[in-house]
Design a protein around this motif. Structure first.
Motif, mmCIF file in Angstrom:
data_model
loop_
_atom_site.group_PDB
_atom_site.id
_atom_site.type_symbol
_atom_site.label_atom_id
_atom_site.label_comp_id
_atom_site.label_asym_id
_atom_site.label_seq_id
_atom_site.Cartn_x
_atom_site.Cartn_y
_atom_site.Cartn_z
ATOM 1 N N ALA A 163 0.941 -1.044 0.126
ATOM 2 C CA ALA A 163 0.077 -0.206 0.013
ATOM 3 C C ALA A 163 0.926 1.228 -0.054
ATOM 4 C CB ALA A 163 -0.797 -0.013 1.224
ATOM 5 N N GLU A 164 0.342 2.169 -0.622
ATOM 6 C CA GLU A 164 1.012 3.644 -0.492
ATOM 7 C C GLU A 164 0.673 4.186 0.839
ATOM 8 O OE1 GLU A 164 3.002 4.621 -2.391
ATOM 9 O OE2 GLU A 164 2.826 3.307 -3.976
ATOM 10 N N LEU A 165 1.384 5.374 1.126
ATOM 11 C CA LEU A 165 1.100 6.012 2.493
ATOM 12 C C LEU A 165 -0.342 6.398 2.451
ATOM 13 C CD1 LEU A 165 2.018 6.842 5.414
ATOM 14 C CD2 LEU A 165 2.942 8.800 4.269
ATOM 15 N N GLU A 166 -0.785 7.143 1.517
ATOM 16 C CA GLU A 166 -2.049 7.727 1.641
ATOM 17 C C GLU A 166 -3.169 6.958 1.695
ATOM 18 O OE1 GLU A 166 -1.953 7.187 -3.119
ATOM 19 O OE2 GLU A 166 -0.409 7.620 -1.732
ATOM 20 N N GLU A 167 -2.905 5.505 1.255
ATOM 21 C CA GLU A 167 -4.102 4.519 1.299
ATOM 22 C C GLU A 167 -4.130 3.898 2.624
ATOM 23 O OE1 GLU A 167 -3.878 2.894 -3.261
ATOM 24 O OE2 GLU A 167 -2.252 2.327 -1.854
ATOM 25 N N PHE A 168 -3.238 4.068 3.311
ATOM 26 C CA PHE A 168 -2.891 3.095 4.469
ATOM 27 C C PHE A 168 -3.461 3.848 5.940
ATOM 28 C CE2 PHE A 168 -0.388 0.782 7.750
ATOM 29 C CZ PHE A 168 -0.634 -0.347 7.430
ATOM 30 N N VAL A 169 -4.193 3.172 6.627
ATOM 31 C CA VAL A 169 -4.547 3.620 8.156
ATOM 32 C C VAL A 169 -4.193 2.504 9.224
ATOM 33 C CG1 VAL A 169 -6.553 4.576 9.560
ATOM 34 C CG2 VAL A 169 -6.199 5.217 7.297
ATOM 35 N N ILE A 170 -3.555 2.889 10.118
ATOM 36 C CA ILE A 170 -3.370 1.996 11.407
ATOM 37 C C ILE A 170 -4.791 2.361 12.234
ATOM 38 C CG2 ILE A 170 -2.401 1.300 13.637
ATOM 39 C CD1 ILE A 170 0.243 2.549 12.215
ATOM 40 N N SER A 171 -5.928 1.445 12.202
ATOM 41 C CA SER A 171 -7.038 1.623 12.700
ATOM 42 C C SER A 171 -6.983 0.888 14.022
ATOM 43 C CB SER A 171 -8.298 1.034 11.938
ATOM 44 O OG SER A 171 -7.829 -0.470 11.870
ATOM 45 N N GLY A 205 -6.057 -3.510 20.244
ATOM 46 C CA GLY A 205 -6.586 -2.085 19.921
ATOM 47 C C GLY A 205 -6.030 -1.715 18.544
ATOM 48 N N THR A 206 -5.393 -2.571 17.846
ATOM 49 C CA THR A 206 -4.631 -2.112 16.495
ATOM 50 C C THR A 206 -5.353 -3.036 15.120
ATOM 51 O OG1 THR A 206 -2.866 -3.815 16.673
ATOM 52 C CG2 THR A 206 -2.385 -1.574 17.544
ATOM 53 N N GLY A 207 -5.127 -2.419 14.174
ATOM 54 C CA GLY A 207 -5.758 -2.779 12.696
ATOM 55 C C GLY A 207 -5.224 -2.075 11.685
ATOM 56 N N VAL A 208 -5.733 -2.770 10.615
ATOM 57 C CA VAL A 208 -5.281 -2.072 9.133
ATOM 58 C C VAL A 208 -6.422 -1.738 8.275
ATOM 59 C CG1 VAL A 208 -3.927 -2.381 7.055
ATOM 60 C CG2 VAL A 208 -3.060 -3.143 9.218
ATOM 61 N N LEU A 209 -6.474 -0.380 7.917
ATOM 62 C CA LEU A 209 -7.693 -0.200 7.135
ATOM 63 C C LEU A 209 -6.954 0.426 5.680
ATOM 64 C CD1 LEU A 209 -10.389 0.951 6.150
ATOM 65 C CD2 LEU A 209 -10.046 3.056 7.644
ATOM 66 N N TYR A 210 -7.179 -0.147 4.726
ATOM 67 C CA TYR A 210 -6.664 0.198 3.199
ATOM 68 C C TYR A 210 -7.950 0.795 2.716
ATOM 69 C CZ TYR A 210 -5.533 -0.558 -1.576
ATOM 70 O OH TYR A 210 -4.995 -0.219 -2.972
#
Length: 470
Positions: A115-123, A266-271
């Motif tokens: 993933a690119e940085l702008e697509e990636f969220v640490i949820s 309490g951690t996750g990944v959102l693309y």
């Protein structure tokens, strides 16, 4: 060292599941799977803390307990836990300490997921990600979501909210269970359900109930042909599979960070797909960062292979976060990267295939709720019943109560009498009035074939004792 490891083997990269089956000789017996080499010693040159199949010294799992329920939550590596504790103390001492902010953590983690940085969220977990996705996409009264009857509450909750609040129609396809299924079956099920009102596919890959890895690339192609967005609950994908989000062709992934990726709770990944690519040439679907403190006017998203704006940062920005937790998660991701995500995937799936073959030998292939013979559907979750087949019909009433109690008792006694932690699930089965409650077992990077052998011996013994009334 795992009995499956051989130092002379070539380093395994992101090997396909079909290659795994060719090596394992799927369908020709247990000996082939048991003898399958996994990874060489040279694969760990950059990671002296860890060898596959050995919990020590990287993890602090209880040595008296065989923990095989990573599908519920994983175990954070020991050295990362120490740094996590030190970082929490640093923040308590110096409350303004942010360790450089969240962007460096996202920068570290995103490449490992393609993933690119702008697509990636640490949820904050899969449920958080799925809620952010389904609250942000543009779905209105009369629009239709096609989903399945095997979804987790983390996806069902926000879908039900769309139904009740906006009048979005939810159509569910009934999924098969057991070994008698193929990847194309899922394409056919979704294709048959499409109408001119269908706006989204929402499905899990793999499912949390049986561990079936839905063929997400095939479903993505089907969706693209029909102008439909794709939203995947990948709670069990991150940390198990060597994912390249951009190449999956999926628009949105909501994933876990604390299960197979073994990050802190309490951690996750959102693309969030933010570019038009060869893998997904559709224009970007409207998405509104509904959970954000970013007050900047959100611009229209372009339809080119370049970012419009950093939508990941807009979604990530929700106030003061737990910096040590996010930092620890990023460190878990880079630890996985240093081992090799393809190496981990192969290890996990090989042990899972070995377990499935042993179950088929000791019980019957019909006792499996997970598929084993189509490599595209394989994951490191194995679901089976030691008491009845997956085609059995469980009646409502006392029969259902007894089946549930038997399953729950099995899980409890495995922990208390054999020191092995597994879990059960409640699986809707086509043709059965009541759900079935099979066992669900996880095989991960700190497990070996010896662990699988111990598990199967123990389950066989307990099932025999319970059948005899003991």
């Amino acid at each position: 060292m795992s009995e499956l490891d051989h130092a002379s083997d070539p380093v395994v990269g992101a090997s396909s599941r079909r290659d795994l089956f060719k090596l394992a000789g799927a369908g020709v017996g247990l000996a082939a799977a048991a003898a399958l080499p996994l990874v060489p010693a040279t694969a760990f040159a950059a990671t002296p803390r860890f060898r596959l199949g050995e919990p020590e010294p990287a993890f602090i799992l209880d040595p008296d307990v065989l923990y095989m329920n990573i599908g519920t939550t994983g175990s954070t590596p020991k050295y990362i836990l120490k740094q996590f504790n030190d970082d929490n103390r640093e923040v308590a001492t110096n409350p303004t300490q942010s360790f450089g902010g969240v962007t460096p953590f996202r920068t570290l983690a995103a490449p490992g997921f393609g993933a690119e940085l702008e697509e990636f969220v640490i949820s904050y977990n899969t449920t958080d990600g799925m809620n952010k996705i389904l609250a942000g996409v543009e779905l209105n009264s009369g629009d239709e979501i096609i989903t399945t009857n095997h979804e987790h509450p983390g996806g069902n909750g926000p879908m039900n909210l769309l139904l009740q609040r906006r009048g979005v129609k939810i159509t569910r396809v009934n999924l098969p269970v057991g070994n008698n299924q193929k990847a194309q079956d899922y394409v056919d099920l979704f294709k048959a359900a499409i109408t001119n009102k269908t706006k989204a596919f929402v499905f899990s890959a793999p499912t949390y109930l049986t561990g079936t890895m839905l063929p997400y690339k095939r479903l993505a192609k089907l969706a693209q042909k029909n102008g439909i967005m794709t939203i995947v609950d990948g709670a069990h994908a991150t940390g198990m599979f060597n994912l390249d989000f951009q190449q999956t062709g999926i628009d949105f992934w909501g994933c876990s960070g604390h299960k197979w990726q073994c990050g802190p709770g309490g951690t996750g990944v959102l693309y969030i797909r933010n570019r038009v690519t060869k893998a997904n040439p559709l224009p970007l679907f409207n998405f509104w960062p509904t959970n954000t403190n970013n007050s900047t006017l959100i611009e229209p998203r372009t339809n080119a292979n370049a970012e419009t704006y950093n939508i990941g940062t807009a979604v990530q920005s929700i106030g003061n976060p737990n910096y040590p937790m996010l930092k620890a998660f990023a460190e878990c991701c880079t630890f996985w990267d240093s081992i090799g995500r393809g190496v981990i995937e192969k290890h996990d799936l090989t042990l899972s295939l070995y377990l499935k073959q042993k179950i088929a030998s000791v019980w019957s292939v019909d006792n499996l709720y997970s598929p084993k013979d189509d490599p595209e559907l394989l994951s490191a979750l194995t679901s089976f019943s030691p008491f009845h087949t997956s085609s059995a019909s469980v009646a409502l009433g006392q029969a259902a109560t007894d089946e549930t109690a038997q399953s729950t008792t099995f899980v409890t006694r495995m922990r208390e009498e054999y020191g092995i932690v597994i879990r059960n699930t409640a699986v809707p089965v086509i043709g059965s009035p009541a759900p079935h409650h099979p066992m669900r077992i996880s095989t991960h990077l700190f497990h070996s074939a010896r662990d699988v052998d111990r598990l199967v011996r123990s389950m066989k013994d307990l099932a025999s004792r319970m059948d005899a009334g003991a």
